[in-house]
Every structure is written in C-alpha cells, then in structure tokens.
Design an enzyme around this catalytic site. Structure first.
Site: not given
Ligand code: BG6
Length: 517
Positions: A20, A203-204, A266, A371
């Site tokens: 990360l 929470d990206h 998410h 994606k």
C-alpha cells in the site's frame, strides 16, 4: 490561488515498505509535494521490518514506487531529491515496545528541528488554540493488516507516542472487520487510544474525483433535486466491475469475497451519496449524519429475500481482453474447492419517504468484461400519450455518473432525428471530465491524505456507518451459510456474472445498462 497548506505535522507509516505504501501512499505524498499541498516542515517516518539504510530505503523502495506508480514520474530528476529528504526510515518489529521508545526519540528530534525551522516566517503554525507556536502534531498511518491495529495503537499509548503534544490522528484501511462483532472489537481496540474524531477510516472510493462530485451534481443544480425521488426515478443501478482477478491477494480475498470486499464498504457508500437527504451544511459531521440515515433505512434482507434478491457468482476459466485466464479456484492461495463469491448482484430498497418502492440494483465482480464504475438513475417513462403512444418503446431518460475509467456525467434524452420521417432517437448531453480536463485527475489517496492533514473527515467512514453497513450485510452471509452450497463456478471469466444476475432485472422488466446500450 496558492494551495492551502495544512498544519505542520509528522506522518508515521507503519508498513512503510509494504504494498500500500509503495503503490499509493508515496506516490500520493509526492504529488502533494509537487503541488505545494504539504506543510512546510512536513516529514515522514516509514516504519518497516526490512533491514535497510536510509539510502537503501530511498533507492530501493521510494524511487521505484514513484517511477512505477506516480501519475507524474517525468519530473523525478528535479523533484526526487527534495522530496526524499523529507522521508526517513526506521526499522523495527511493530510488536517490540523498545522500538516505539526509539521511535519516540526520532519523532521528538524531528519535531524539535521543525520547531526551530518553524521560527522562520513561512512556517505554518498549529491551529490549536492557546498552545503557542509549533505543535507536535502526529499522524499514524496503519498500512498493516487489521490484526496488527490493536497491538500497534496499544504500544503507541504505552510508550508515550500518544498523546502527542499537538493533535494526533490515526488512519486505517479496510477490511474493517469481517462482520459486526469483529469490527466492533477492532473499534474497541482503537477507541482505547484514539477518540472517534481522531480515527480516519479510509474508503478509497470516497477520494475518487467523480464520487466527490456526486453531492455537487445533486445539490448545486436546480433541475436534479426536484426529480431525485420515487416520483420520478424508476430505479438506480450501481456497477463496479473489474477485469482483474485476485492477483496476489488470494489468501485475503478467499476469506472475504465480493460482498465483504466491495459491497459492505464501497458500494454502500455510493448508495449513501446517491440517496442521502441534502445536509443542513457541509460540515463533516452533518454530511455523515445524513449518510448513516440511509444505511439505517436499508430494508433488512431475511433469508427468503436473500434467496430472491442476492445473486452470487464465482468465475471459471475464460477470456479477458483476448487472453485466456484460469478459474478462480486455481488462483494463488485460493482453496481448490472454494465457495467464495467473486461476483455479487443485489436488489435493495431504502425504506424512507424519498425512495420507498425504488429498487437499487448493485453489482460488482472480478473478471468481468470491463473495468467500469458507474451510477445510473433511470427515470420513469411518461404516460402513454403523445410520442409515447405514437412511437411506443421510446428510451427512458437516464442520468449516468461515470466514476471510472471515464469520469463524467451524461443525460440521455429523446429528440427528433433530422429529416421528414419524425423518427425519435436517444441523444446524450455528455460531459466527459477526463476527456476535457485531461486524464490526470489526482489519485484518491492524494485527496484523502491531504484531508487527514487538514483534519477534514468528510471523506472517511465514521464508526456508525461501518456498524450500519455490517448490520445490513451480516444477514446475507448468515443466509448463505444456511443455504445449500452454490454450484461454482457459475460464470466464465469475461462474462457479466451468472445468468441469474441478468434475471434479477429482467424479471422486473428492466435490464443492466452497460450491455447493448
Ligand atoms: C479494494 C478491493 O477495496 O478495491 C479490491 O479490496 C478491488 O479487491 C479494489 O480490486 C478496486 O478499487 P478500484 O479503485 O481499482 O476500483
């Protein structure tokens, strides 16, 4: 306008040589540095177990991280040296309390140095009231697995690294628990040392540009808010699809699955932003109050509803972007008879005045054809008179918020095709942000790290949100464990999940929007 620099502070990254830190944190800090968003005397101490000198850390960890993952690597020749001078490496075992005592000495020295430099005119002062000049403000980023959170924060407290002289904040990553009881236990361990206001749960997704834009689109435009309800919205679709498999995260993922990995955090966060009431102000607490109300209004799913409205899938072998890929059960560190879902689609309802009766269809999965992350609001069709009567089958109005890879928003309307035949066709009013503004929007972690430094918790998940999300998700996993084991794999890599995921909508007379549109 000059960037607003946060208070002076130090950042300590536990897991400083890990994935990360290398993929996200150093590149984000580097870009904040280039853009002038870091405090003037900002320093980072990377804590890791690897035996590295400072030079070795900068050469073997930092430089490759920026070269590979920074959105701006071209200017490294000029910027690397001044940036690297702010990063330090400290080797220790996070379970060894003596390491924390040495770390405390290092931080005190860095703070003292920063303090003496802080007598210069350009240095920010802490906003802390009544505490005088430079404060020892500290951020602890726990870029380590959650089982280490408790021991690390306990050591921080026992060795006096907290309380800091100034403010202190701790940043943690998901997974935040495996279910409600484990999340509550994790929270208890953190709360023994930090207050809720000092805990920043990442929470990206919330750091992504277009997700920050959802509230702006909703609340800064006159024409959306009046139709943003069950009178006009037929249903909502939220898709987060990935083409990748589980890469080297098989051991984590096989114990989690798509529901815990993506939906609990998410996807439910996206639901809150789409469905929340207008907050009374933009204060972080006020916004989060509105978000948590949505989570609390989710209609609970009993076992029968789980059976009918929650579809799970696992990919078998297939083709992605022209390449043959193995089935999930043959991925590294995945059980050969795994029953973990790599795809989930669900229909949920928000039982409040605004959304009563409007289905929200969510889906997420690995090894899907594209994606893509998109939110789609499909509006109700007009009554069957005039054009809807004459021409039948007109397309509904839709609003699409594109989160990634394209960032933007479009509205689909019906209009007359030029010519004498009165043909009606769907047209799009389309704003593609990354086509127009450039593909280089800041990475989510840039915004999130900047907000931690500024003490703005809006884009972080508060404990009551985490709690409410687990309360919704736990009955689904409980119902699954009580059901017959699923027949996996049930979709080939490269397909949009199992056929039942399509039926979830077709039986309601609807369809997922990406396909065939
Ligand atoms: C993470 C999940 O939270 O989000 C991963 O753990 C997933 O499994 C990732 O791949 C997706 O994030 P993004 O930003 O690539 O959509």
């Amino acid at each position: 306008m000059a960037p607003q620099r946060p208070d002076n502070c130090l950042l300590v990254i536990f897991g400083g040589t890990g994935d990360l830190a290398r993929r996200k944190l150093y590149p984000a800090l580097y870009n904040l540095f280039i853009d002038g968003f870091l405090p003037h005397t900002f320093q980072v101490v990377a804590v890791g177990r690897r035996d590295l000198t400072l030079e070795g850390f900068r050469r073997e960890i930092l430089l490759p991280s920026l070269k590979t993952f920074s959105r701006r690597a071209a200017d490294l020749a000029t910027n690397f040296t001044p940036f690297a001078a702010r990063l330090h490496y400290f080797r220790t075992d996070i379970y060894d309390p003596r390491g924390y005592t040495d770390l405390a000495t290092i931080l005190a020295e860095l703070e003292q140095e920063a303090g003496s430099r802080g007598s210069g005119a350009d240095t920010c002062r802490s906003n802390h009231q009544g505490k005088g000049a430079f404060q020892g403000n500290r951020i602890f980023y726990l870029a380590v697995a959650p089982e280490h959170f408790g021991p690390v924060v306990r050591n921080l407290k026992e060795t006096g690294l907290v309380p800091a002289q100034g403010w202190q904040r701790v940043v943690i990553e998901k997974p935040f628990g495996h279910d409600l009881p484990s999340a509550a236990e994790l929270n208890r361990q953190l709360r023994a040392v930090f207050s809720e206001e000092e805990i920043y749960r990442i929470d990206h997704y919330l750091g992504k540009e277009m997700i920050q834009n959802i509230m702006v689109i909703r609340f800064a435009n006159t024409f959306f808010e009046p139709v943003w309800n069950n009178k006009y919205v037929d249903h909502v679709q939220i898709t987060t699809a990935e083409t990748v498999g589980v890469s080297d995260r098989g051991s984590y993922y096989d114990g989690a699955g798509a529901l815990r990995d993506m939906v609990q955090n998410h996807l439910l966060q996206l639901v809150t932003l789409v469905a929340m009431e207008p907050p009374a102000s933009l204060a972080p607490g006020v916004i989060r109050d509105e978000k948590v109300k949505v989570l609390r209004s989710l209609r609970p799913l009993d076992p029968a509803a789980v059976g009918a409205n929650v579809i799970r899938g696992q990919y078998g072998a297939g083709e992605i972007e022209g390449k043959v890929v193995p089935p999930y059960r043959q991925e590294r560190e995945v059980a050969p008879d795994s029953l973990t879902e790599t795809f989930v689609a669900l229909k949920i309802f928000i039982d409040n005045f605004r959304w009563a009766g409007v289905p929200f269809y969510l889906r997420t999965g690995k090894r899907l054809p594209d994606k893509v992350t998109e939110i789609i609001l499909q509006f109700k069709s007009l009554p069957d008179i005039l054009y809807f009567k004459e021409y039948g089958e007109l397309q509904p109005n839709v609003l699409v918020i594109r989160i990634q890879p394209l960032e933007g928003v479009y509205v689909q309307l019906n209009a007359k095709r030029p010519g004498n035949d009165n043909y009606i066709i769907p047209i799009r009013l389309d704003f593609c942000q990354n086509c127009e503004v450039g593909v280089n929007s800041p990475e989510a972690y840039e915004r999130l790290l900047y907000d931690v430094m500024r003490g703005d918790a809006t884009l972080f998940t508060r404990w009551d949100e985490v709690e409410a999300a687990w309360r919704f998700v736990d009955p689904i996993t409980a119902a699954w464990s009580a059901q017959e084991p699923p027949q996996f794999p049930n979709y080939a890599a490269g397909q949009w999940g199992p056929p039942t995921a399509q039926e979830l909508l077709t039986r309601d007379g609807r369809h997922w929007w990406q396909e065939g549109e």
